[in-house]
Scaffold this motif. Structure first.
Motif, PDB file in Angstrom:
ATOM      1  N   LEU A 106      46.006  27.241  33.649  1.00 25.60           N
ATOM      2  CA  LEU A 106      45.777  27.874  32.338  1.00 25.60           C
ATOM      3  C   LEU A 106      44.163  27.931  32.181  1.00 25.60           C
ATOM      4  CD1 LEU A 106      48.963  26.003  30.822  1.00 25.60           C
ATOM      5  CD2 LEU A 106      48.492  28.308  30.875  1.00 25.60           C
ATOM      6  N   LEU A 107      43.418  26.983  32.782  1.00 24.18           N
ATOM      7  CA  LEU A 107      42.121  26.789  32.370  1.00 24.18           C
ATOM      8  C   LEU A 107      41.474  27.885  33.318  1.00 24.18           C
ATOM      9  CD1 LEU A 107      41.002  23.414  31.388  1.00 24.18           C
ATOM     10  CD2 LEU A 107      41.608  25.246  29.968  1.00 24.18           C
ATOM     11  N   SER A 108      41.796  28.181  34.401  1.00 25.39           N
ATOM     12  CA  SER A 108      41.154  28.984  35.393  1.00 25.39           C
ATOM     13  C   SER A 108      41.521  30.522  35.073  1.00 25.39           C
ATOM     14  CB  SER A 108      41.499  28.812  36.843  1.00 25.39           C
ATOM     15  OG  SER A 108      42.681  28.588  37.029  1.00 25.39           O
ATOM     16  N   ALA A 109      42.856  30.767  34.564  1.00 26.69           N
ATOM     17  CA  ALA A 109      43.530  32.086  34.129  1.00 26.69           C
ATOM     18  C   ALA A 109      42.547  32.498  32.924  1.00 26.69           C
ATOM     19  CB  ALA A 109      44.717  31.949  34.007  1.00 26.69           C
ATOM     20  N   GLU A 110      42.202  31.643  32.088  1.00 33.05           N
ATOM     21  CA  GLU A 110      41.538  31.817  30.944  1.00 33.05           C
ATOM     22  C   GLU A 110      40.092  32.286  31.186  1.00 33.05           C
ATOM     23  OE1 GLU A 110      39.998  29.374  26.548  1.00 33.05           O
ATOM     24  OE2 GLU A 110      42.224  29.102  27.521  1.00 33.05           O
ATOM     25  N   TYR A 111      39.596  31.547  32.263  1.00 31.27           N
ATOM     26  CA  TYR A 111      38.061  31.743  32.627  1.00 31.27           C
ATOM     27  C   TYR A 111      38.203  33.196  33.094  1.00 31.27           C
ATOM     28  CZ  TYR A 111      33.517  31.068  34.834  1.00 31.27           C
ATOM     29  OH  TYR A 111      32.178  31.316  35.325  1.00 31.27           O
ATOM     30  N   THR A 115      36.251  36.610  31.545  1.00 33.35           N
ATOM     31  CA  THR A 115      35.623  37.429  32.476  1.00 33.35           C
ATOM     32  C   THR A 115      35.811  39.153  32.197  1.00 33.35           C
ATOM     33  OG1 THR A 115      35.426  35.850  34.208  1.00 33.35           O
ATOM     34  CG2 THR A 115      34.714  38.088  34.972  1.00 33.35           C
ATOM     35  N   VAL A 116      37.235  39.135  32.240  1.00 31.96           N
ATOM     36  CA  VAL A 116      37.767  40.746  31.888  1.00 31.96           C
ATOM     37  C   VAL A 116      37.343  41.108  30.490  1.00 31.96           C
ATOM     38  CG1 VAL A 116      39.890  41.607  31.313  1.00 31.96           C
ATOM     39  CG2 VAL A 116      39.731  40.363  33.558  1.00 31.96           C
ATOM     40  N   MET A 117      37.327  40.216  29.474  1.00 31.32           N
ATOM     41  CA  MET A 117      37.175  40.511  28.102  1.00 31.32           C
ATOM     42  C   MET A 117      35.437  40.895  28.134  1.00 31.32           C
ATOM     43  SD  MET A 117      39.044  37.560  26.241  1.00 31.32           S
ATOM     44  CE  MET A 117      39.381  38.110  24.610  1.00 31.32           C
ATOM     45  N   ALA A 118      34.532  40.227  28.767  1.00 29.55           N
ATOM     46  CA  ALA A 118      33.264  40.816  29.023  1.00 29.55           C
ATOM     47  C   ALA A 118      33.091  42.077  29.555  1.00 29.55           C
ATOM     48  CB  ALA A 118      32.563  39.621  29.991  1.00 29.55           C
ATOM     49  N   ARG A 138      47.519  50.631  31.375  1.00 29.71           N
ATOM     50  CA  ARG A 138      48.167  50.335  32.643  1.00 29.71           C
ATOM     51  C   ARG A 138      47.240  49.367  33.172  1.00 29.71           C
ATOM     52  NH1 ARG A 138      50.630  54.413  36.825  1.00 29.71           N
ATOM     53  NH2 ARG A 138      50.634  52.520  37.985  1.00 29.71           N
ATOM     54  N   ALA A 139      45.532  49.790  32.976  1.00 28.64           N
ATOM     55  CA  ALA A 139      44.367  49.075  33.460  1.00 28.64           C
ATOM     56  C   ALA A 139      44.381  47.897  32.997  1.00 28.64           C
ATOM     57  CB  ALA A 139      43.338  49.897  33.176  1.00 28.64           C
ATOM     58  N   CYS A 140      44.752  47.690  31.572  1.00 27.07           N
ATOM     59  CA  CYS A 140      44.765  46.337  30.889  1.00 27.07           C
ATOM     60  C   CYS A 140      45.712  45.557  31.514  1.00 27.07           C
ATOM     61  CB  CYS A 140      44.960  46.593  29.316  1.00 27.07           C
ATOM     62  SG  CYS A 140      43.324  47.431  28.624  1.00 27.07           S
ATOM     63  N   ALA A 141      46.909  45.928  31.505  1.00 27.04           N
ATOM     64  CA  ALA A 141      48.239  45.293  32.232  1.00 27.04           C
ATOM     65  C   ALA A 141      47.818  44.755  33.405  1.00 27.04           C
ATOM     66  CB  ALA A 141      49.211  46.086  32.006  1.00 27.04           C
ATOM     67  N   HIS A 142      47.229  45.440  34.322  1.00 27.78           N
ATOM     68  CA  HIS A 142      46.685  45.112  35.561  1.00 27.78           C
ATOM     69  C   HIS A 142      45.648  43.905  35.575  1.00 27.78           C
ATOM     70  CE1 HIS A 142      48.319  48.758  37.534  1.00 27.78           C
ATOM     71  NE2 HIS A 142      49.215  48.241  37.420  1.00 27.78           N
ATOM     72  N   MET A 143      44.517  44.191  34.631  1.00 30.17           N
ATOM     73  CA  MET A 143      43.499  43.040  34.605  1.00 30.17           C
ATOM     74  C   MET A 143      44.024  41.750  34.010  1.00 30.17           C
ATOM     75  SD  MET A 143      40.459  45.013  32.991  1.00 30.17           S
ATOM     76  CE  MET A 143      40.056  46.796  33.458  1.00 30.17           C
ATOM     77  N   ALA A 144      44.875  41.658  33.065  1.00 25.34           N
ATOM     78  CA  ALA A 144      45.625  40.615  32.577  1.00 25.34           C
ATOM     79  C   ALA A 144      46.484  40.030  33.610  1.00 25.34           C
ATOM     80  CB  ALA A 144      46.318  40.799  31.335  1.00 25.34           C
ATOM     81  N   ALA A 147      44.199  38.156  35.725  1.00 26.79           N
ATOM     82  CA  ALA A 147      43.654  36.888  35.540  1.00 26.79           C
ATOM     83  C   ALA A 147      44.764  35.776  35.650  1.00 26.79           C
ATOM     84  CB  ALA A 147      43.354  37.222  34.094  1.00 26.79           C
ATOM     85  N   TRP A 148      45.972  36.056  35.225  1.00 25.50           N
ATOM     86  CA  TRP A 148      46.964  34.948  35.456  1.00 25.50           C
ATOM     87  C   TRP A 148      47.218  34.726  36.803  1.00 25.50           C
ATOM     88  CZ3 TRP A 148      49.909  32.646  31.365  1.00 25.50           C
ATOM     89  CH2 TRP A 148      49.562  33.274  29.864  1.00 25.50           C
ATOM     90  N   GLY A 149      47.343  35.724  37.672  1.00 28.66           N
ATOM     91  CA  GLY A 149      47.865  35.698  39.046  1.00 28.66           C
ATOM     92  C   GLY A 149      46.697  34.823  39.948  1.00 28.66           C
ATOM     93  N   SER A 150      45.398  35.057  39.545  1.00 25.90           N
ATOM     94  CA  SER A 150      44.205  34.353  40.189  1.00 25.90           C
ATOM     95  C   SER A 150      44.346  32.889  39.748  1.00 25.90           C
ATOM     96  CB  SER A 150      43.031  34.755  39.847  1.00 25.90           C
ATOM     97  OG  SER A 150      43.036  36.444  39.693  1.00 25.90           O
TER      98      SER A 150
END
Length: 300
Positions: A106-111, A115-118, A138-144, A147-150
């Motif tokens: 959860l913390l690394s996904a948040e980080y 980064t995506v929010m920047a 679609r781009a937003c869904a992919h980015m989110a 983040a969760w996947g990484s």
């Protein structure tokens, strides 16, 4: 090589206090912070989900941030509260592994999400005419999802690595939840030094995201300073301020927790720092985001 650690069936977490009164005080304090975090994040999630005016990239990412915050505070605080209430320190071996995995995930996904929010703020201010195309749904869904996947992959890597190290220095974890540095203190030898690879991966992840955020803000400040009117500058900058505050809080507490020199390490300080990076941000983030934000206030 599991012969030593397989004998450990449970770990003992840090007891906050020896007297019943202090244990209960700690229980109520944690309960208060937990309820604030649940309520604040819950309100933000509900507002963004229900109000069509908030169906924009910035708020979509904020919704994800609130979900991650809810998850991370629920991983550590309820167990610590239960232990204080029932006057115990035990956490099972699988429970401990689950805490390590979830808090890392959860913390690394948040980080990654921060980064995506920047990037979202960078596009909004530096390339406003292309905002709709660069940050479509679609781009937003992919980015989110990225983040969760990484975060998930990062947590799997680290958790597997931590729990493959043989432990033979007891089972007392000097923290109110299972935290990797504290578990590695129980390792038989400097067995974890062989895992330089994991460390390199971590540092490059953390540093890469950090550099990306700093560069994004460099571009944002340049763009804001080029806006002719002072009111325009103020308006553009105020959309970035909450994100900048949240990132600073997250990075500074996290860096202090993991990079502080061992010479200044003490159980009290370690405890304080852990509360700072694992309990305070989930409770504060929604407040930071909604304090100066009229759209969220209206939606609520």
């Amino acid at each position: 090589q599991m012969s030593n650690s397989s004998s450990i069936t449970e770990f003992l977490l840090l007891a906050f206090a020896d007297t019943r009164e202090l244990q209960l005080l700690h229980f109520w304090l944690f309960l208060g912070m937990y309820l604030v975090a649940l309520l604040a994040n819950g309100l933000i999630i509900t507002a963004i989900a229900c109000d069509h005016r908030l169906h924009t990239p910035m708020y979509f990412f904020l919704l994800n941030l609130s979900l991650l915050d809810l998850g991370s505070i629920s991983t550590t605080v309820p167990k610590a509260m239960a232990n204080s209430l029932w006057d115990t320190r035990a956490i099972s071996y699988p429970g401990c592994a689950a805490q390590v995995f979830l808090i890392l995930f959860l913390l690394s996904a948040e980080y990654f999400l921060l980064t995506v929010m920047a990037y979202d703020r960078y596009v909004a201010i530096c390339k406003p005419l292309r905002y709709g195309t660069l940050l479509g749904s679609r781009a937003c869904a992919h980015m989110a999802a990225a983040a969760w996947g990484s975060g998930f992959l990062y947590a799997v890597l680290h958790t597997a690595n931590t729990f493959s190290v043989p432990l033979c220095r007891g089972n007392a974890v000097d923290q109110f939840f299972c935290e990797i540095p504290q578990i590695l203190k129980l390792a038989c030898s400097d067995a974890y030094l062989r895992d330089v690879g994991v460390l390199v991966v971590s540092v490059s992840f953390v540093f890469g995201c950090f550099v990306f955020i700093v560069l994004s803000y460099g571009q944002i400040f340049r763009a804001v300073l080029r806006i002719p009117s002072e009111q325009g500058q103020h308006k553009a900058f105020s959309t970035c301020l909450p994100h900048l505050t949240v990132v600073s809080l997250f990075v500074s507490t996290g860096m202090f927790a993991y990079l502080k020199p061992p010479s200044i390490s003490s159980p009290t300080l370690d405890l304080l720092v852990a509360v700072l990076y694992s309990v305070v941000p989930p409770a504060l983030n929604p407040l930071i985001y909604s304090m100066r934000n009229h759209e969220i206030k209206d939606a609520l």
